[in-house]
Scaffold this active site. Structure first.
Site, PDB file in Angstrom:
ATOM      1  N   ASN A   7       0.881  -1.169   0.000  1.00  0.00           N
ATOM      2  CA  ASN A   7       0.000   0.000   0.000  1.00  0.00           C
ATOM      3  C   ASN A   7       0.915   1.215   0.000  1.00  0.00           C
ATOM      4  OD1 ASN A   7      -1.780   2.043   0.435  1.00  0.00           O
ATOM      5  ND2 ASN A   7      -2.714   1.161   2.273  1.00  0.00           N
ATOM      6  N   ARG A  90      -2.490  -2.048  -3.577  1.00  0.00           N
ATOM      7  CA  ARG A  90      -3.710  -1.282  -3.372  1.00  0.00           C
ATOM      8  C   ARG A  90      -3.656  -0.085  -4.319  1.00  0.00           C
ATOM      9  NH1 ARG A  90      -5.221   3.163   0.970  1.00  0.00           N
ATOM     10  NH2 ARG A  90      -7.423   3.300   0.474  1.00  0.00           N
ATOM     11  N   HIS A 179     -13.115   2.610  -0.079  1.00  0.00           N
ATOM     12  CA  HIS A 179     -13.116   1.562   0.965  1.00  0.00           C
ATOM     13  C   HIS A 179     -13.713   0.262   0.435  1.00  0.00           C
ATOM     14  CE1 HIS A 179     -13.527   4.919   4.251  1.00  0.00           C
ATOM     15  NE2 HIS A 179     -12.273   4.723   3.920  1.00  0.00           N
ATOM     16  N   ARG A 238     -12.790  14.888   8.083  1.00  0.00           N
ATOM     17  CA  ARG A 238     -13.594  15.275   6.910  1.00  0.00           C
ATOM     18  C   ARG A 238     -15.044  15.509   7.323  1.00  0.00           C
ATOM     19  NH1 ARG A 238     -11.825  10.260   3.194  1.00  0.00           N
ATOM     20  NH2 ARG A 238     -10.260   9.780   4.770  1.00  0.00           N
ATOM     21  N   GLU A 381      -8.011  -5.492   5.041  1.00  0.00           N
ATOM     22  CA  GLU A 381      -7.879  -5.138   3.622  1.00  0.00           C
ATOM     23  C   GLU A 381      -6.669  -5.819   2.983  1.00  0.00           C
ATOM     24  OE1 GLU A 381      -8.718  -1.148   5.213  1.00  0.00           O
ATOM     25  OE2 GLU A 381      -9.312  -0.650   3.169  1.00  0.00           O
TER      26      GLU A 381
END
Ligand code: ADP
Length: 394
Positions: A7, A90, A179, A238, A381
């Site tokens: 990643n 990823r 996601h 956010r 993940e």
């Protein structure tokens, strides 16, 4: 089969080496602060830890340190004759082209580069990871796993914005969703656990970034993140959903630049903007002491999630399974309780003891008279990327 999962972010590279199909973790770690004289390399195996600080000028140097360690006989990660067969990367944005995992070739790399306009903070670094990995692991097949892929099944009525068609036709302006690797992984875990794919499921991923997905018969049919990863739920920093006229007010009336507004909405808002804390554990501690701002922020976070649950139950004509995952979803009994409060009209009833004392792995939280199954499903993940890479190499 040994699979390396990478990643590659703007200044860090996270990695895991897994033995598939068992999923056994040989090691995990990261390189962070790439580009600084104070970069850090960290690697953890079953019985050893490496933690070094040294200057790493760029991603190539960072990945070279990872590669050297994986081959280091002292760490004993690869047995005689073993080699890494696949590297699963990823990649954040796959646009509307990729609805599944692919082997990397020149066309794939060109496309990831082209899609950088949609994910300027992520795709260029993801691509850099691929290019350097091709050099360092020439024997391995490089595979791209896209965050957006799972959401390609969202139908047009849900993925289009009601703005002039030309923006969709010419520039691909639409809901992409993010996601996806996590939502897909937990949905599949639920199907495996229940022995069948649930008809109507909602998966709630609550980490630093937060998102919620309506999963109908195993497929994503709606999702809270949109064209970019800022919409929907209230997140760490956010804002989630806002009225877009606020953006024009900030620019035209208060004199902020577009860049500053973006920084405010993405980096200084959400739970941080409301409380001054980014980490939910700090917010929970302050709330326990009666801090009004933290109590309100938690209330707002839960309220927003409840609104999405209501909306997604409506579009699926009901609900069978509700799933909590990621750092907050897996660990915060307070948030899970707040989200499930006053939802019995939908058949959602949480058992306070089960919620307070979850066991490892998949854990059921519903009370005995709840119509809906409420589950904690730990996300992974990296394992999902390794699985998809392995399947492609079979
Ligand atoms: P990322 O989106 O970066 O992968 P994670 O899924 O690791 O993030 O989630 C990070 C969030 O999880 C942080 O807000 C952190 O406060 C929260 N978190 C982690 N452990 C706990 C805990 N025990 N209780 C409450 N929140 C937690």
């Amino acid at each position: 089969m040994l699979i390396l999962v990478l990643n590659s972010g703007s200044s860090s590279i996270k990695f895991q080496l897994l033995d598939m199909p068992s999923g056994e973790l040989r090691c995990s770690g990261l390189v962070e602060r790439i580009g600084s004289p104070n970069a850090r390399f960290y690697l953890k195996t079953k019985d050893a830890e490496v933690d070094i600080k040294k200057g790493l000028a760029d991603h190539k140097k960072g990945l070279a340190v990872i590669a050297d360690s994986l081959m280091d006989p002292k760490l004993d990660l690869l047995q005689a004759g073993e080699q890494i067969r696949g590297v699963g990367h990823r990649v954040v944005h796959g646009g509307k082209v990729y609805s599944a995992t692919v082997r990397v070739n020149k066309a794939v790399k060109d496309k990831i580069k082209e899609l950088a306009s949609l994910a300027p903070l992520h795709n260029p670094n993801n691509l850099l990871g691929i290019v350097v990995s091709e050099e360092l692991f020439p024997e391995a097949t490089q595979v791209a796993v896209f965050d957006t892929a799972f959401h390609q099944s969202i139908p047009e009525k849900a993925h289009r914005y009601a703005i002039p068609n030309s923006f969709y036709d010419k520039y691909g302006v639409r809901v992409y969703g993010f996601h996806g690797t996590s939502h897909k992984y937990v949905s599949e875990q639920v199907a495996e656990y229940l022995g069948k794919i649930p008809s109507r499921m909602i998966t709630i991923h609550l980490g630093n970034g937060c998102s919620i997905t309506a999963v109908k018969d195993g497929k994503s049919i709606d999702h809270s993140l949109g064209f970019g990863p800022s919409n929907g739920l209230i997140m760490g920093t956010r804002s989630g959903d806002i009225d877009h006229s606020l953006i024009f007010y900030l620019i035209e009336e208060l004199g902020y630049s577009a860049k500053e507004v973006n920084q405010i909405l993405v980096g200084e808002s959400g739970m941080y903007g409301l409380t001054g804390f980014k980490d939910l554990r700090d917010i929970q501690k302050a709330a326990a002491k009666g801090d009004r701002k933290s109590l309100l922020a938690l209330d707002m976070m839960n309220y927003r999630i409840q609104k999405f649950i209501g909306a997604y139950a409506a579009i699926m004509n009901g609900l069978d399974v509700l799933v909590f995952t990621a750092g907050i979803g897996e660990n915060s009994a307070l948030v899970r309780e707040g989200v499930c409060r006053n939802m019995d009209y939908l058949g959602i009833k949480i058992d306070p003891d089960r919620n307070q004392n979850p066991q490892r792995g998949i854990w059921e939280l519903q009370s005995d008279d709840s119509r809906i199954k409420i589950l904690i499903v730990p996300t992974n993940e990296e394992l999902e990327i390794a699985r998809q890479t392995y399947r492609l190499l079979q």
